[in-house]
Design an enzyme around this catalytic site. Structure first.
Site, PDB file in Angstrom:
ATOM      1  N   CYS A  34       0.807  -1.250  -0.222  1.00 22.16           N
ATOM      2  CA  CYS A  34      -0.006  -0.243  -0.060  1.00 22.16           C
ATOM      3  C   CYS A  34       0.730   1.247   0.040  1.00 22.16           C
ATOM      4  O   CYS A  34       2.091   1.173   0.041  1.00 22.16           O
ATOM      5  CB  CYS A  34      -0.777   0.001   1.452  1.00 22.16           C
ATOM      6  SG  CYS A  34       0.082   0.324   2.950  1.00 22.16           S
ATOM      7  N   CYS A  49       3.099   1.854   2.802  1.00 21.38           N
ATOM      8  CA  CYS A  49       4.392   1.070   2.848  1.00 21.38           C
ATOM      9  C   CYS A  49       5.425   2.009   2.388  1.00 21.38           C
ATOM     10  O   CYS A  49       6.574   2.145   2.582  1.00 21.38           O
ATOM     11  CB  CYS A  49       4.383  -0.183   1.984  1.00 21.38           C
ATOM     12  SG  CYS A  49       3.175  -1.512   2.709  1.00 21.38           S
ATOM     13  N   ASP A  59       1.290  29.638 -30.562  1.00 23.08           N
ATOM     14  CA  ASP A  59       2.248  30.319 -31.954  1.00 23.08           C
ATOM     15  C   ASP A  59       1.467  29.804 -32.950  1.00 23.08           C
ATOM     16  O   ASP A  59       0.717  29.004 -33.010  1.00 23.08           O
ATOM     17  CB  ASP A  59       3.443  29.170 -31.403  1.00 23.08           C
ATOM     18  CG  ASP A  59       4.317  29.477 -32.755  1.00 23.08           C
ATOM     19  OD1 ASP A  59       4.593  30.548 -33.006  1.00 23.08           O
ATOM     20  OD2 ASP A  59       4.546  28.573 -33.352  1.00 23.08           O
TER      21      ASP A  59
END
Length: 707
Positions: free
Chosen positions: A16, A19, A409
């Site tokens: 998880c 951890c 642009d």
């Protein structure tokens, strides 16, 4: 001052995000470590440190916490092995849990000594199927760390130990062997589903990695492994084959299917001088290609690297989840202790008090909270890669949410970026012949406008006595005809009708070149940078997302406004230098705007870096892509609209995940503490919460762009 070093290493065995948080804390405690980031979903640790500490030190710290840190790890193989192991442990647990639950909860099935039978069934579930949780919990405890594994371990061991003591001591109290069994089984099922979802969400990157060719057919007819291919080598690509690596076509003509890399559905025509991307598929003709980039330098390798880094990065919104997960576990343990004490103080039985405390431990597991952000990022960026959208970092997702202005642009972004002949002004009716005459002369020039004219028609014949007049045009003889092509000043006379039509074209921002046999102009050639077919549709799509648009270009005002009007952009800033582009972005930001800049050229790089979100068109310059936060591989503005939409959708998914994860815990913990939820229901609810986050994140795989 000592240079800061960045190191990456694989981490195996996490269950998880808590951890991951505990590993981060363990790494940060090492002398010389500046910062550490561990990503549960990608299984990777990124550490910034001084030269005084090494990767071997990091591996030792990770292994001391009960996790693996292999030197070489096949992520997919490791996940597959872990998924298989989880499935085996879950299957045993599920079979035994059905039996222990039946005998414990269905009174007619109970027999004399059924409690001992339940103990015999529950023990392998708790200590074999659930071994992983206990081992990691103990390893973390040695370092004064707690994770979700701590909650599962404490809760199940408490239920099993209490029940065993009651049984051995012949006490008058209920046993809860089925509770510990059901909790282990449901958590294992949730973990198995989670790792399956993580593997599926990583399929986009694995499919990109599998796109590349394995061998290349060299020019001399021999075949070589792709790893042995070097820059400068020439290889042949036959119809239906993958292009071995990035290169330049030196011979042949074909069409290439680039959809797997760029998402562009229409095959791209290629001929000598054109660049090709490795892993794309040659559709028909045979071509000879010279390798220009190999290995890690190829476009495909860079795409994979960028997506992998994005999936491993952490969004600012995740910091809230990380902090919450880090403090939630000790708070949950404290709340479970408080629940036990409260029930005992008010005079309830030890059995009821114990049941409520275990339920609090189980319901508090922050699995869903930890999965909420990284899994959504993993799925969203993977889907983006499939659509040719490379999101370079998780923080881009949050920046995109706040965007209100997109600066475009012009050349190469809104327009094709190359000059094309649009019209021949020829009142005399001999336009085709004059165009062929001009094509012959301009074929000797390298100017972009000259090339547009030269490519538009077949030359009338060979050129003699060619003369280039800088700033004016060219003069030469084609057969017996002495002709000239160029600006007005090159001609002594321009007929009124040609002048009128040329003026109209120039008013629309187009360029007119004159051609004539002798000193008098007899035709006008209208040349312009063609607007991309999708630009107007893309502008409309961006407007629907609530964004204001600005056209920013170094081109002249007249040409810029013509293009802006054609695609539906109202605000124009023309004749702007590269530095001034960045300054214009800064000015917009100072006025309170959140700005995205879209560009493709070297001159756009400063503005891309200045913008809140820089979006590079992948068909442009490498420096533009390096300066950007997000790259669209298709040279198509619609992909920009898709990129913004996908970023916002991913962030919305993260927010939804976090909301429901928090809401679940906030609502369920009081119910568990009050005895409304027993531990088995709490375990099922915890699993459903994680399942919701997983399925909600996987919905991003169905995202479809405007194309």
């Amino acid at each position: 001052m000592e240079t800061e070093v960045r190191s990456e290493l694989a981490v195996d065995g996490m269950t998880c995000s808590a951890c991951a948080a505990s590993i981060e804390q363990g790494l940060i405690r090492l002398d010389g470590v500046v910062s550490a980031q561990v990503n549960f979903t990608t299984g990777r640790a990124t550490v910034f440190h001084s030269g005084a500490v090494t990767v071997d030190d990091f591996r030792g710290a990770i292994e001391s916490l009960g996790y693996g840190a292999p030197v070489h790890m096949d992520r997919d193989a490791s996940e597959a092995a872990r998924q298989t192991d989880l499935w085996l442990r879950f299957r045993l647990a599920a079979v035994l849990t059905v039996l222990v639950s039946a005998v414990s909860m269905v009174r007619p099935l109970r027999f004399e000594g059924w409690e001992w039978f339940a103990l015999m069934l529950a023990t392998p579930i708790v200590f074999w199927s659930g071994w992983r949780f206990h081992r990691v919990a103990v390893a973390n405890l040695r370092h004064r760390l707690v994770t979700m594994d701590t909650l599962v371990s404490v809760g199940t061991l408490a239920a099993w130990t209490w029940s065993t003591v009651v049984l051995l001591g012949n006490l008058e109290a209920d046993v809860y062997f089925e509770t510990s069994a059901v909790i282990i089984t449901l958590v294992l099922l949730g973990k198995w589903l989670e790792i399956g979802a993580t593997r599926r969400s990583g399929e986009a990157i694995r499919s990109l990695a599998d796109l590349g060719a394995r061998t290349a057919l060299l020019e001399d007819g021999t075949e070589t492994a792709i790893d042995d291919l070097q820059v400068g080598m020439r290889f042949r690509v036959r119809p239906g084959e993958k292009i071995a690596t990035d290169g330049i076509v030196v011979e042949g003509h074909s069409a290439v299917d680039v959809s797997m890399v760029t998402g562009e559905p229409v095959p791209v025509e290629i001929q000598a001088g054109d660049e090709v991307i490795g892993a794309t598929v040659n559709a028909n003709g045979s071509v000879l290609v010279e390798a220009t980039r190999v290995g890690a330098d190829t476009a495909l390798a860079q795409i994979i690297r960028l997506v992998d880094e994005a999936q491993g990065s952490r969004a600012p919104i995740q910091r809230l989840a990380d902090r919450a997960a880090g403090v939630f576990v000790p708070i949950a343990i404290a709340m479970a202790g408080a629940t036990l004490a409260s029930w005992l103080i008010i005079g309830d039985s030890g059995s009821d008090a114990f049941t409520a405390a275990v339920a609090v431990l189980i319901i508090a597991c922050p699995c869903a909270l930890g999965l909420a952000t990284p899994l959504a990022i993993l799925v969203g960026t993977g889907r983006g890669a499939q659509l040719g959208i490379i999101i370079k970092g998780a923080e881009v997702l949050e920046h995109s949410r706040r965007l209100d202005t997109v600066v475009l642009d012009k050349t190469g972004t809104v327009t094709e970026g190359r000059m094309e002949l649009l019209e021949v002004i020829s009142p005399g009716g001999d336009g085709d012949e004059l165009l062929s005459l001009a094509s012959a002369l301009e074929s000797r020039s390298e100017h972009p406008i000259a090339q547009a004219i030269a490519d538009s028609a077949e030359a009338l014949g060979p050129v003699a006595d060619f003369e280039n007049l800088p700033g004016l045009g060219v003069v030469g003889s084609v057969g017996s005809v002495r002709a000239r092509v160029g600006r007005r000043d090159l001609f002594s006379e321009i007929p009124a009708e040609i002048e009128r039509l040329a003026g109209e074209a120039e008013a629309e921002g187009r360029t007119v070149v004159f051609v004539g046999r002798g000193p008098s102009a007899q035709a006008g050639l209208v040349v312009a940078d063609r607007i991309k077919a999708s630009s107007a549709e893309a502008v409309a799509a961006l407007r629907r997302q609530g964004l204001d648009l600005v056209l920013l270009t170094g081109d002249n005002e007249r040409a810029a406004r013509s293009v802006a009007a054609a695609v539906g952009v109202e605000r124009v800033s023309a004749s702007v230098s590269p530095d001034a582009k960045a300054a214009e972005i800064a000015r917009l930001q100072e006025s309170g705007r959140r700005v995205a800049m879209v560009g493709d050229g070297v001159n756009d790089a400063p503005a891309l870096a200045q913008a809140d979100v820089g979006i590079a068109i992948g068909s442009g310059a490498d420096i533009a892509m390096e300066a950007s936060d997000l790259t669209v591989l298709r040279g198509d503005l619609l992909a920009v609209a898709d990129a913004v939409a996908l970023s916002r959708r991913t962030l919305g998914t993260i927010k939804g995940n976090l909301f429901w994860a928090f809401a679940y815990n906030l609502a369920a913990i009081p119910l568990a503490a009050s005895g409304v939820l027993n531990p088995m229901i709490a375990a099922a609810a915890m699993g459903l919460s994680s399942l919701f986050v997983v399925t909600n994140s996987l919905r991003l795989r169905a995202f479809n762009g405007a194309r």
